[in-house]
Design a protein around this motif. Structure first.
Motif, PDB file in Angstrom:
ATOM      1  N   PHE B 216       0.815  -1.214   0.000  1.00  0.00           N
ATOM      2  CA  PHE B 216       0.000   0.000   0.000  1.00  0.00           C
ATOM      3  C   PHE B 216       0.846   1.261   0.000  1.00  0.00           C
ATOM      4  O   PHE B 216       0.351   2.363   0.122  1.00  0.00           O
ATOM      5  CB  PHE B 216      -0.951  -0.034   1.194  1.00  0.00           C
ATOM      6  N   SER B 237      -6.891  -7.263   4.073  1.00  0.00           N
ATOM      7  CA  SER B 237      -6.901  -5.806   3.914  1.00  0.00           C
ATOM      8  C   SER B 237      -8.328  -5.270   3.981  1.00  0.00           C
ATOM      9  O   SER B 237      -8.599  -4.275   4.669  1.00  0.00           O
ATOM     10  CB  SER B 237      -6.298  -5.404   2.565  1.00  0.00           C
ATOM     11  N   GLY B 239     -10.752  -6.679   5.459  1.00  0.00           N
ATOM     12  CA  GLY B 239     -11.219  -6.868   6.827  1.00  0.00           C
ATOM     13  C   GLY B 239     -10.858  -5.693   7.718  1.00  0.00           C
ATOM     14  O   GLY B 239     -11.687  -5.201   8.489  1.00  0.00           O
ATOM     15  N   VAL B 240      -9.618  -5.207   7.602  1.00  0.00           N
ATOM     16  CA  VAL B 240      -9.190  -4.056   8.408  1.00  0.00           C
ATOM     17  C   VAL B 240      -9.968  -2.811   7.981  1.00  0.00           C
ATOM     18  O   VAL B 240     -10.449  -2.043   8.826  1.00  0.00           O
ATOM     19  CB  VAL B 240      -7.675  -3.823   8.279  1.00  0.00           C
ATOM     20  N   VAL B 243     -13.304  -2.839   9.565  1.00  0.00           N
ATOM     21  CA  VAL B 243     -13.262  -2.474  10.991  1.00  0.00           C
ATOM     22  C   VAL B 243     -13.258  -0.955  11.124  1.00  0.00           C
ATOM     23  O   VAL B 243     -13.992  -0.380  11.928  1.00  0.00           O
ATOM     24  CB  VAL B 243     -12.005  -3.077  11.675  1.00  0.00           C
ATOM     25  N   VAL B 244     -12.434  -0.291  10.307  1.00  0.00           N
ATOM     26  CA  VAL B 244     -12.337   1.166  10.361  1.00  0.00           C
ATOM     27  C   VAL B 244     -13.673   1.802   9.970  1.00  0.00           C
ATOM     28  O   VAL B 244     -14.180   2.698  10.660  1.00  0.00           O
ATOM     29  CB  VAL B 244     -11.210   1.671   9.431  1.00  0.00           C
ATOM     30  N   LEU B 265     -13.564  12.387   7.907  1.00  0.00           N
ATOM     31  CA  LEU B 265     -13.878  10.965   8.016  1.00  0.00           C
ATOM     32  C   LEU B 265     -14.559  10.432   6.772  1.00  0.00           C
ATOM     33  O   LEU B 265     -14.363   9.286   6.386  1.00  0.00           O
ATOM     34  CB  LEU B 265     -14.730  10.733   9.258  1.00  0.00           C
ATOM     35  N   ARG B 267     -13.897  11.468   3.773  1.00  0.00           N
ATOM     36  CA  ARG B 267     -12.824  11.254   2.794  1.00  0.00           C
ATOM     37  C   ARG B 267     -11.997  10.012   3.131  1.00  0.00           C
ATOM     38  O   ARG B 267     -11.560   9.282   2.259  1.00  0.00           O
ATOM     39  CB  ARG B 267     -11.929  12.493   2.704  1.00  0.00           C
ATOM     40  N   LEU B 268     -11.784   9.786   4.431  1.00  0.00           N
ATOM     41  CA  LEU B 268     -11.064   8.576   4.839  1.00  0.00           C
ATOM     42  C   LEU B 268     -11.840   7.339   4.417  1.00  0.00           C
ATOM     43  O   LEU B 268     -11.291   6.410   3.822  1.00  0.00           O
ATOM     44  CB  LEU B 268     -10.848   8.575   6.359  1.00  0.00           C
ATOM     45  N   GLN B 271     -11.445   6.698   0.869  1.00  0.00           N
ATOM     46  CA  GLN B 271     -10.102   6.259   0.471  1.00  0.00           C
ATOM     47  C   GLN B 271      -9.889   4.769   0.732  1.00  0.00           C
ATOM     48  O   GLN B 271      -9.221   4.091  -0.038  1.00  0.00           O
ATOM     49  CB  GLN B 271      -9.045   7.084   1.217  1.00  0.00           C
ATOM     50  N   ILE B 272     -10.418   4.265   1.834  1.00  0.00           N
ATOM     51  CA  ILE B 272     -10.180   2.851   2.158  1.00  0.00           C
ATOM     52  C   ILE B 272     -11.385   1.973   1.828  1.00  0.00           C
ATOM     53  O   ILE B 272     -11.443   0.828   2.218  1.00  0.00           O
ATOM     54  CB  ILE B 272      -9.792   2.662   3.633  1.00  0.00           C
TER      55      ILE B 272
END
Lengths: 331, 331
Positions: B216, B237, B239-240, B243-244, B265, B267-268, B271-272
Motif C-alpha cells: 500500500f 486488507s 477486513g481491516v 473495521v475502520v 472521516l 474522505r477517509l 479512500q479505504i
C-alpha cells in the motif's frame, strides 16, 4: 518474575529496548529484567532511572550481536556470545522465565529450537500473533516460522493455539482454518486434509474454514495457517492500518480546536494501532520466547514484554506441553 | 462498446447487477450492455429507466443459473444454459468485448478457460486485483485462481501484470515478488526460483522481494504471488478497512454538526472503501472477463463494470497476447 531482554535486537537497538524495559518495570511491580547487550551503550540510557526501578534491573554485558543479515544457519556456530543466544541460555538454565527479542526471526527460531527443544509431539515451533477481535483477542498462527506446512503441522498449530487462547482468555476457544473459501473443496490439499483431522479431534472446538476478512470479526478465537500466509496476513493488515494512521496524521493538524473530531480519531488510531498487537510468542518450545517486530516503537516493544509477562503468569509453555501431549497421543 | 453482464451472479443477484448496470450506462455514454438472466426478475427493475438508457440495454433470457455451491468440475456438463456460460459465449463469438460476473469464481475460471482458451505461452489464467497505491493504482496477482503455483507460473504472472499495468497506467511498471522477508534465502523454493527467473528477464523491471505491508506504499506497480496468498492478502486488507468503516459509522451520528470531523472521516472512508477496488480481471485468457466480489454493493459492481470498460478501451487481452508471446519466447 524474571525476564531477559535481548537489548541489541531490532532497528532501534538499545534506544528501543532500554526505554521499553524501563516502562515495563514501572507497569509491572513484580517484574525483574536482565538486559543483555553492550553495557557501554546501555548505561547512559539508565542514568535518570530511580533507585526503586534500578533494583529490579541488571545488565549482562556482551559485545556480540546478531544482525538481520546473518543467515540463521550460521548463528549456532558463530554467535554463541551474542545477546540473543545468551538471553535464550538464561531461559534454558531457569534463571529467567522468558526472553524477549526484536532481532532476526530465523536466528531466534534456530537458537530457540537448539537450546530449549520442542515440546513432545510438536515437530516445529510456530509464531503466534495476537489480533484484535470483535469481543476478545484472537490468535493467528503460524505467522512466519514455517513457510510451508503439512496437514499434521497445521493440526499441531490448532492444538497449541487452542490451549494458548483458553489459558489467556479464560474461556473455551473456537478454532478456524484459514482458507480461500468456505466450500470443502477449496484451497490446497494440505488445508483440506488438516480440516478433516481437526474435525475428528474431539478436544478441539473446530468451526471449519474461515476467510481472512473474518479474522477481525471475532469469528474464531484461533486461526491456523502456514507461516507464509500468516506473515502476509499480519503485514497486509498492518499496511492498511498504516495508511489510515498516515491519513489521520496528515488531516489533523495538532493545532486543531476541533476536539470532537480529534477525540474520535485518536480512539480510532488507538484501536487499529499495530504496535498494540506487537509481541508474537514462539509456541511449541519448552520455554517462553516472545518476538517483537524489528521496527517496533518503544510502545510496541513494551507490549511485547507485556505479552511475555502474561505467558509467564499463565505458565503457557508448561500448560501446552501437558495438554498437547494428551491430545496428540489420543489422535 | 458492448459488454455482457451475468445478471444472476452474486449474493444480491438481479438487485445487485441491474441497478449497477443502469449506473454504468449513465456513466459511460458509449457503452451498451446485454443483461443475461431471468427476464421476469430483471424486467421490473427496468421500469423507471429512460428511453435513452434503454436503447443501449438488452436482455437475453435464461432460467438457468450457477450457484456458489455448484462444484466447478460439473458446470461444463450441467450449466451450458446458465447466465454465466451464455455471457462468456458472447465474448467468444465476438458479440461483446467483455463480460462481468459476481458469480462462483471456480465456475467462471472453468468456463473462461473452456470457451476462451489461454493466451499462447500462459499455462493458466490468474485473477488480478487493483490495490490503492501511494501515487497510482497497483496490481496484485494471483488473488485466487491458482492456490498453488510453480516458479514458471509466478514468472508468467509477472509478465502479464507488467503489461496490464503499463497499458492501464501509461507508464513503465515495476514488478515485485511478494515474500515474507527481503533476504534472498527467505520464503519457499518456488518463490526463490521465480525471483531468479524474473531477474534474468530484461523485459521486466523487477525490483526483488517485497513484503505485504509495502503493497500500500506504492513500492511496486505489480505484486506477484500464488492465489492462496493473494486471496488472503486482499481479504485481510478488506477486513481491516471494514473495521475502520464500522468504527466511523458508530462514532459519527448523522446528526453531528461537526462538519470538519465529518468531512475528514468521509474522505477517509472513501479512500479505504473496498468497493472502490472491486472488479478483478481474469488475465491470460483470449478475451476479457471481470470478476466482482459476490458480496459487492451496487457501487462495487459498477466499479467492476468500469474495470471491464477500461480493459476494452486499452485492448488488454490483445496487448498481453502480443507482448507475452514475445517475452516468453525470448526467455
Amino acid at each position: 518474575m524474571h525476564i531477559a531482554i535481548d537489548a541489541m535486537g531490532g532497528d532501534g537497538c538499545v534506544d528501543l529496548t532500554v526505554p521499553a524495559s524501563l516502562q515495563a518495570l514501572l507497569k509491572f511491580p513484580e517484574l525483574s529484567l536482565i538486559l543483555i547487550g553492550n553495557e557501554e551503550q546501555i548505561a547512559p540510557l539508565l542514568a535518570d532511572t530511580t533507585a526503586a526501578v534500578k533494583e529490579r534491573l541488571s545488565v549482562l554485558h556482551t559485545a556480540e550481536q546478531i544482525s538481520d543479515e546473518d543467515k540463521p544457519g550460521t548463528v549456532l556456530r558463530n554467535a554463541r556470545q551474542s545477546s540473543m543466544y545468551l538471553a535464550t541460555e538464561l531461559v534454558k538454565r531457569g534463571e529467567v522465565q522468558a526472553m524477549v527479542s526484536a532481532g532476526n526471526t530465523g536466528a531466534l527460531l534456530m537458537i530457540g529450537r537448539h537450546l530449549l527443544k520442542t515440546i513432545t509431539g510438536i515437530q516445529k515451533p510456530a509464531i503466534v500473533a495476537t489480533i484484535p477481535g470483535a469481543t476478545r483477542q484472537g490468535y493467528l498462527l503460524d505467522v512466519g516460522a514455517n513457510p510451508e506446512c503439512g496437514a499434521q503441522q497445521l493440526f499441531e498449530f490448532a492444538v497449541m493455539g487452542s490451549v494458548l487462547a483458553e489459558s489467556l482468555n479464560g474461556t473455551a476457544a473456537s478454532v478456524g482454518l484459514l482458507n480461500i473459501g468456505a466450500e470443502h473443496y477449496k484451497g490446497t490439499e494440505e488445508v483440506r486434509l488438516a480440516s478433516q483431522q481437526m474435525k475428528q479431534c474431539s478436544a478441539l472446538n473446530y468451526i471449519g474454514f474461515i476467510e481472512a476478512n473474518e479474522l477481525f470479526e471475532g469469528v474464531a478465537d484461533v486461526a491456523v495457517c502456514d507461516g507464509f500466509v500468516g506473515n502476509v496476513t499480519i503485514k497486509s493488515s498492518a499496511g492498511v492500518a498504516n495508511v489510515v494512521n498516515k491519513f489521520l496524521a496528515e488531516q489533523l493538524p495538532g493545532t486543531s480546536s476541533d476536539t470532537v473530531a480529534n477525540d474520535v480519531l485518536t480512539r480510532l488510531a488507538a484501536q487499529i494501532n499495530p504496535q498494540r498487537f506487537n509481541g508474537a510468542s514462539l509456541l511449541g518450545l519448552q520455554g517462553s520466547i516472545v518476538k517483537s517486530h524489528g521496527n517496533a516503537t518503544v510502545e510496541g516493544f513494551t507490549y511485547a514484554i507485556q505479552q511475555a509477562v502474561r505467558e509467564v503468569e499463565n505458565a503457557v509453555p508448561q500448560l501446552i506441553a501437558k495438554k498437547v501431549a494428551a491430545i496428540i497421543e489420543a489422535n
